[in-house]
Design a protein around this motif. Structure first.
Motif, PDB file in Angstrom:
ATOM      1  N   MET A 144       0.844  -1.194   0.000  1.00 51.23           N
ATOM      2  CA  MET A 144       0.000   0.000   0.000  1.00 51.23           C
ATOM      3  C   MET A 144       0.875   1.237   0.000  1.00 51.23           C
ATOM      4  N   LYS A 145       0.293   2.343  -0.453  1.00 55.41           N
ATOM      5  CA  LYS A 145       0.972   3.626  -0.304  1.00 55.41           C
ATOM      6  C   LYS A 145       1.007   3.969   1.174  1.00 55.41           C
ATOM      7  N   SER A 146       1.991   4.764   1.565  1.00 54.39           N
ATOM      8  CA  SER A 146       2.143   5.123   2.972  1.00 54.39           C
ATOM      9  C   SER A 146       2.018   6.622   3.166  1.00 54.39           C
ATOM     10  N   ALA A 147       1.392   6.994   4.265  1.00 52.66           N
ATOM     11  CA  ALA A 147       1.335   8.384   4.705  1.00 52.66           C
ATOM     12  C   ALA A 147       1.864   8.409   6.129  1.00 52.66           C
ATOM     13  N   ILE A 148       2.890   9.193   6.356  1.00 47.37           N
ATOM     14  CA  ILE A 148       3.488   9.276   7.681  1.00 47.37           C
ATOM     15  C   ILE A 148       3.035  10.571   8.357  1.00 47.37           C
ATOM     16  N   VAL A 149       2.494  10.414   9.548  1.00 46.43           N
ATOM     17  CA  VAL A 149       2.041  11.531  10.368  1.00 46.43           C
ATOM     18  C   VAL A 149       3.252  12.052  11.135  1.00 46.43           C
ATOM     19  N   MET A 150       3.540  13.320  10.981  1.00 47.28           N
ATOM     20  CA  MET A 150       4.726  13.909  11.595  1.00 47.28           C
ATOM     21  C   MET A 150       4.448  14.490  12.978  1.00 47.28           C
ATOM     22  N   PHE A 151       3.462  13.946  13.657  1.00 45.09           N
ATOM     23  CA  PHE A 151       3.153  14.313  15.035  1.00 45.09           C
ATOM     24  C   PHE A 151       2.576  13.061  15.679  1.00 45.09           C
ATOM     25  N   GLY A 152       2.517  13.010  16.973  1.00 45.74           N
ATOM     26  CA  GLY A 152       2.043  11.814  17.650  1.00 45.74           C
ATOM     27  C   GLY A 152       3.172  11.186  18.433  1.00 45.74           C
ATOM     28  N   TYR A 153       3.255   9.857  18.408  1.00 41.78           N
ATOM     29  CA  TYR A 153       4.225   9.144  19.229  1.00 41.78           C
ATOM     30  C   TYR A 153       5.488   8.733  18.490  1.00 41.78           C
ATOM     31  N   GLY A 154       5.536   8.898  17.176  1.00 43.48           N
ATOM     32  CA  GLY A 154       6.669   8.432  16.380  1.00 43.48           C
ATOM     33  C   GLY A 154       7.968   9.157  16.694  1.00 43.48           C
ATOM     34  N   LEU A 155       9.078   8.504  16.381  1.00 42.40           N
ATOM     35  CA  LEU A 155      10.402   9.104  16.520  1.00 42.40           C
ATOM     36  C   LEU A 155      10.800   9.636  15.143  1.00 42.40           C
ATOM     37  N   TYR A 156      10.393  10.846  14.850  1.00 34.77           N
ATOM     38  CA  TYR A 156      10.475  11.382  13.497  1.00 34.77           C
ATOM     39  C   TYR A 156      11.890  11.538  12.971  1.00 34.77           C
ATOM     40  N   ASN A 157      12.843  11.819  13.857  1.00 34.09           N
ATOM     41  CA  ASN A 157      14.219  11.957  13.396  1.00 34.09           C
ATOM     42  C   ASN A 157      14.805  10.619  12.967  1.00 34.09           C
ATOM     43  N   GLU A 158      14.159   9.513  13.313  1.00 33.13           N
ATOM     44  CA  GLU A 158      14.628   8.189  12.923  1.00 33.13           C
ATOM     45  C   GLU A 158      13.864   7.631  11.724  1.00 33.13           C
ATOM     46  N   LEU A 159      12.863   8.361  11.249  1.00 33.13           N
ATOM     47  CA  LEU A 159      12.053   7.882  10.137  1.00 33.13           C
ATOM     48  C   LEU A 159      12.720   8.163   8.798  1.00 33.13           C
ATOM     49  N   PRO A 160      12.755   7.164   7.927  1.00 32.49           N
ATOM     50  CA  PRO A 160      13.239   7.424   6.570  1.00 32.49           C
ATOM     51  C   PRO A 160      12.093   8.032   5.745  1.00 32.49           C
ATOM     52  N   ILE A 161      11.790   9.310   6.016  1.00 36.71           N
ATOM     53  CA  ILE A 161      10.606   9.926   5.418  1.00 36.71           C
ATOM     54  C   ILE A 161      10.661   9.964   3.895  1.00 36.71           C
ATOM     55  N   GLU A 162      11.856   9.851   3.342  1.00 35.55           N
ATOM     56  CA  GLU A 162      11.955   9.828   1.886  1.00 35.55           C
ATOM     57  C   GLU A 162      11.305   8.572   1.297  1.00 35.55           C
TER      58      GLU A 162
END
Length: 110
Positions: free
Chosen positions: A74-92
């Motif tokens: 599936m396509k992915s949408a990443i929420v940049m708020f909440g509980y995630g560790l955003y600096n560790e996410l490969p947002i690309e």
């Protein structure tokens, strides 16, 4: 909603946080369901509601959610708020980024 929380507590928790009519279905981990990033919970939802994976978007806030979307084809949408560790996410690797709650509207069916 698919969550790695135990199924027995997942629905009451979602209901308490969002209200009873906000989400159609909630699936948590149980003896018969493998945790994310395995696609088993997504597979249950896809089959139950006869969804087209090519027209669906998996929304989450963690690397596990990104991996679940990828494993579920599936396509992915990443929420940049909440509980995630955003600096560790490969947002690309994400298809979409959601920076504000208002951005959710792009995924809502009218």
């Amino acid at each position: 909603v698919v969550t790695n929380k135990p199924h027995a507590v997942a629905y009451p928790l979602i209901e308490k946080c969002f209200g009873e009519d906000y989400f159609i279905d909630v699936i948590g981990v149980s003896d018969n369901v493998i945790p994310k990033p395995h696609p088993s919970m997504v597979d249950i939802i896809v089959k139950k509601y006869n969804l087209d994976r090519s027209k669906s978007v998996y929304i989450g806030d963690s690397i596990i959610d990104l991996q679940t979307a990828q494993n579920s084809s599936m396509k992915s949408a990443i929420v940049m708020f909440g509980y995630g560790l955003y600096n560790e996410l490969p947002i690309e690797e994400a298809d979409y980024l959601i920076n504000d709650v208002k951005d959710y509207k792009i995924f809502m069916k009218e």
